[in-house]
Scaffold this motif. Structure first.
Motif, PDB file in Angstrom:
ATOM      1  N   ILE A   1       7.916  14.617  -0.014  1.00 45.75           N
ATOM      2  CA  ILE A   1       6.886  13.593   0.192  1.00 45.75           C
ATOM      3  C   ILE A   1       7.191  12.391  -0.696  1.00 45.75           C
ATOM      4  CG2 ILE A   1       4.427  13.021   0.049  1.00 45.75           C
ATOM      5  CD1 ILE A   1       3.781  15.952   0.495  1.00 45.75           C
ATOM      6  N   LEU A   2       7.337  11.224  -0.070  1.00 49.69           N
ATOM      7  CA  LEU A   2       7.513   9.974  -0.807  1.00 49.69           C
ATOM      8  C   LEU A   2       6.272   9.122  -0.599  1.00 49.69           C
ATOM      9  CD1 LEU A   2      11.185   9.035   0.207  1.00 49.69           C
ATOM     10  CD2 LEU A   2      10.417  10.555  -1.620  1.00 49.69           C
ATOM     11  N   ILE A   3       5.887   8.372  -1.617  1.00 51.49           N
ATOM     12  CA  ILE A   3       4.704   7.530  -1.490  1.00 51.49           C
ATOM     13  C   ILE A   3       4.996   6.104  -1.936  1.00 51.49           C
ATOM     14  CG2 ILE A   3       3.819   8.196  -3.772  1.00 51.49           C
ATOM     15  CD1 ILE A   3       0.973   8.027  -2.527  1.00 51.49           C
ATOM     16  N   TRP A   4       4.470   5.171  -1.170  1.00 49.90           N
ATOM     17  CA  TRP A   4       4.479   3.742  -1.507  1.00 49.90           C
ATOM     18  C   TRP A   4       3.028   3.307  -1.467  1.00 49.90           C
ATOM     19  CZ3 TRP A   4       2.535  -0.789   0.101  1.00 49.90           C
ATOM     20  CH2 TRP A   4       3.151  -1.979  -0.288  1.00 49.90           C
ATOM     21  N   ALA A   5       2.558   2.573  -2.475  1.00 53.22           N
ATOM     22  CA  ALA A   5       1.149   2.184  -2.514  1.00 53.22           C
ATOM     23  C   ALA A   5       0.988   0.765  -3.030  1.00 53.22           C
ATOM     24  CB  ALA A   5       0.353   3.156  -3.392  1.00 53.22           C
ATOM     25  N   GLY A   6       0.156  -0.001  -2.363  1.00 55.54           N
ATOM     26  CA  GLY A   6      -0.100  -1.378  -2.781  1.00 55.54           C
ATOM     27  C   GLY A   6      -0.641  -2.200  -1.631  1.00 55.54           C
TER      28      GLY A   6
ATOM     29  N   PRO B   1       6.612  -4.367   1.348  1.00 55.52           N
ATOM     30  CA  PRO B   1       6.559  -3.049   2.003  1.00 55.52           C
ATOM     31  C   PRO B   1       7.622  -2.855   3.077  1.00 55.52           C
ATOM     32  CG  PRO B   1       4.777  -4.443   2.797  1.00 55.52           C
ATOM     33  CD  PRO B   1       5.413  -5.177   1.656  1.00 55.52           C
ATOM     34  N   GLU B   2       8.156  -3.947   3.638  1.00 55.85           N
ATOM     35  CA  GLU B   2       9.199  -3.820   4.662  1.00 55.85           C
ATOM     36  C   GLU B   2      10.415  -3.060   4.150  1.00 55.85           C
ATOM     37  OE1 GLU B   2       9.960  -6.927   7.884  1.00 55.85           O
ATOM     38  OE2 GLU B   2       9.218  -8.137   6.212  1.00 55.85           O
ATOM     39  N   LEU B   3      10.722  -3.251   2.864  1.00 55.95           N
ATOM     40  CA  LEU B   3      11.881  -2.570   2.296  1.00 55.95           C
ATOM     41  C   LEU B   3      11.704  -1.050   2.349  1.00 55.95           C
ATOM     42  CD1 LEU B   3      14.602  -2.600   0.890  1.00 55.95           C
ATOM     43  CD2 LEU B   3      13.426  -3.021  -1.287  1.00 55.95           C
ATOM     44  N   MET B   4      10.453  -0.581   2.238  1.00 55.52           N
ATOM     45  CA  MET B   4      10.206   0.864   2.298  1.00 55.52           C
ATOM     46  C   MET B   4      10.600   1.429   3.656  1.00 55.52           C
ATOM     47  SD  MET B   4       9.129   3.363   0.372  1.00 55.52           S
ATOM     48  CE  MET B   4      10.180   4.620   1.087  1.00 55.52           C
ATOM     49  N   ILE B   5      10.416   0.638   4.701  1.00 51.01           N
ATOM     50  CA  ILE B   5      10.807   1.086   6.041  1.00 51.01           C
ATOM     51  C   ILE B   5      12.325   1.175   6.153  1.00 51.01           C
ATOM     52  CG2 ILE B   5      10.676   0.558   8.510  1.00 51.01           C
ATOM     53  CD1 ILE B   5       7.996  -0.856   7.884  1.00 51.01           C
TER      54      ILE B   5
ATOM     55  N   GLY C   1      -2.275   1.460   1.770  1.00 50.62           N
ATOM     56  CA  GLY C   1      -2.734   0.108   1.499  1.00 50.62           C
ATOM     57  C   GLY C   1      -3.098  -0.634   2.758  1.00 50.62           C
ATOM     58  N   LYS C   2      -3.759  -1.752   2.578  1.00 56.89           N
ATOM     59  CA  LYS C   2      -4.127  -2.642   3.677  1.00 56.89           C
ATOM     60  C   LYS C   2      -3.616  -4.042   3.356  1.00 56.89           C
ATOM     61  CE  LYS C   2      -6.828  -1.836   6.632  1.00 56.89           C
ATOM     62  NZ  LYS C   2      -6.626  -1.413   8.034  1.00 56.89           N
ATOM     63  N   GLY C   3      -3.486  -4.879   4.383  1.00 54.59           N
ATOM     64  CA  GLY C   3      -3.062  -6.247   4.137  1.00 54.59           C
ATOM     65  C   GLY C   3      -2.576  -6.935   5.396  1.00 54.59           C
TER      66      GLY C   3
ATOM     67  N   LEU D   1       1.215   5.470   8.012  1.00 56.68           N
ATOM     68  CA  LEU D   1       0.459   4.352   7.439  1.00 56.68           C
ATOM     69  C   LEU D   1      -0.933   4.887   7.119  1.00 56.68           C
ATOM     70  CD1 LEU D   1       1.546   1.386   9.749  1.00 56.68           C
ATOM     71  CD2 LEU D   1       2.335   1.892   7.439  1.00 56.68           C
ATOM     72  N   MET D   2      -1.189   5.113   5.842  1.00 56.80           N
ATOM     73  CA  MET D   2      -2.399   5.804   5.408  1.00 56.80           C
ATOM     74  C   MET D   2      -3.607   4.884   5.287  1.00 56.80           C
ATOM     75  SD  MET D   2      -1.274   8.928   4.994  1.00 56.80           S
ATOM     76  CE  MET D   2      -2.468   9.761   3.927  1.00 56.80           C
ATOM     77  N   GLY D   3      -3.367   3.556   5.320  1.00 58.47           N
ATOM     78  CA  GLY D   3      -4.464   2.624   5.141  1.00 58.47           C
ATOM     79  C   GLY D   3      -4.988   2.639   3.716  1.00 58.47           C
ATOM     80  N   TYR D   4      -6.157   2.070   3.540  1.00 58.87           N
ATOM     81  CA  TYR D   4      -6.778   1.997   2.216  1.00 58.87           C
ATOM     82  C   TYR D   4      -7.168   3.391   1.740  1.00 58.87           C
ATOM     83  CZ  TYR D   4     -10.667   1.437  -1.045  1.00 58.87           C
ATOM     84  OH  TYR D   4     -11.513   1.549  -2.117  1.00 58.87           O
TER      85      TYR D   4
END
Length: 368
Positions: free
Chosen positions: A194-199, A207-211, A230-232, A252-255
């Motif tokens: 499991i990897l997580i990116w948050a912000g 966030p595009e780099l995470m993809i 995150g949202k944005g 995409l987990m959202g807020y």
């Protein structure tokens, strides 16, 4: 001592969560805390037990809303506020204008970012914020890099700015339990990483780099699920890119109101930002024994010791990130050593009690 903690919104986001954690500590010590949002948060208000929770009246429109400003002036007078702590964004200008003719109330500005990234683009903005800063009694930076940048950007007096690191609560969550729970919920095999990116889903958080990193990991046959929290404004763009690259292991987990269980469940946190102060998310992950792989920007090197508590990546290139992630995931000995070191580093350097002591000492110095 009456302390007004002014935040953009009473919301579950980085600067606000950090200010709320400090406020809770201060309430527990018997200080009178007014937890005030400049703008109203429409749902999931972040409230503090034992504090006065409020939002200023007036609309969110305009450079300075008169009704909102007058409400703040009245609030300061009614409650005999000793200190306003302005926590980022628009809070500073309201705090300054509300106390122009009030020498009694002191202003502390909490600097959480690298100000030159935002200010140097506009000479007018730099002059205006420089004037605002001249009205502040003290600036607290979250790290040494942000302090130096602030001094250089505004030619700010060194005796009026200090570093007080964030206080990070260390919650006792069992990593394996949290991970098993998520994998079972999603019907994924136990060996899935499991990897997580948050912000915030914004340009500066990248966030595009995470993809792109996810694409690299898939090509290298790494069994993983990637959580983007995150949202944005970039949300639709990210969805389009995920569909275009046909990546099916990104969620995409959202807020997320509460990130700690997800951070505990994750094997690695990935931070891809172009700009950061001291990224609290790295510290919050480390508190759950989750190491980070992060871009070398702002104060990242103050939150993460390269090769000791995580890995720092010098360029925003997906292959460089994926190499470090794979290094962590493939070697259990290295992973355990780094994850334990990350946890110990937070406990030692970002202790809530010690950081609260430092703020209390500053408050007393300004008021007494």
């Amino acid at each position: 001592m009456n302390i007004l903690m002014l935040v953009t919104r009473r919301q579950y986001r980085g600067a606000e969560v950090s200010a709320s954690n400090l406020s809770k500590q201060l309430v527990n010590r018997g200080y009178t805390i007014f937890w005030v949002g400049l703008f109203k948060n429409n749902k999931n208000d972040l409230s503090i037990q034992g504090a006065t929770n409020a939002d200023l009246k007036g609309s969110d429109s305009g450079f300075i809303n008169p009704l909102k400003l007058f409400d703040l002036i009245s609030f300061i007078k009614k409650h005999r506020i000793d200190i306003i702590q302005a926590n980022g964004s628009d809070t500073l200008k309201y705090a300054v204008f509300a106390t122009l003719f009030n020498k009694r109330t002191k202003i502390i500005y909490r600097n959480i970012s690298i100000v030159s990234y935002w200010i140097n683009r506009s000479k007018i903005k730099k002059l205006f914020f420089g004037w605002l800063m001249s009205r502040v009694n003290h600036v607290v930076s979250v790290g040494e890099n942000s302090r130096k940048d602030f001094i250089e950007t505004y030619q700010y007096p060194e005796n009026k700015i200090s570093v007080i690191k964030r206080g990070i609560p260390v919650l006792a969550l069992d990593k394996q339990t949290q991970k098993n729970k998520l994998l079972a919920e999603w019907g994924l095999p136990a060996e899935t990483h499991i990897l997580i990116w948050a912000g915030s889903l914004s340009k500066e958080k990248n966030p595009e780099l995470m993809i792109d990193i996810a694409k690299d990991l898939n090509e290298k046959k790494i069994s993983c699920i990637i959580l983007i929290c995150g949202k944005g404004k970039m949300e639709e763009k990210l969805k389009d890119k995920i569909a275009q690259l046909n990546i099916n292991n990104i969620k995409l987990m959202g807020y997320q109101k509460e990130l700690s269980p997800l951070l505990a469940a994750a094997d690695v946190l990935v931070l891809t930002s172009f700009v950061e102060g001291i990224p609290g998310i790295i510290l919050e992950a480390a508190a759950q024994k989750t190491p980070a792989v992060a871009s070398n920007v702002g104060g990242v090197s103050e939150a993460l010791i390269d090769k000791v508590t995580g890995f720092i990546v010098e360029k925003h290139e997906s292959t460089l990130f994926s190499e470090k992630i794979i290094q962590l995931l493939k070697d259990k000995t290295i992973y355990n050593m780094i994850s334990n070191s990350a946890h110990d580093y937070v406990v030692e350097n970002y202790n809530e009690e010690k950081k609260t002591d430092e703020f209390v000492d500053l408050y007393k110095k300004l008021v007494l």
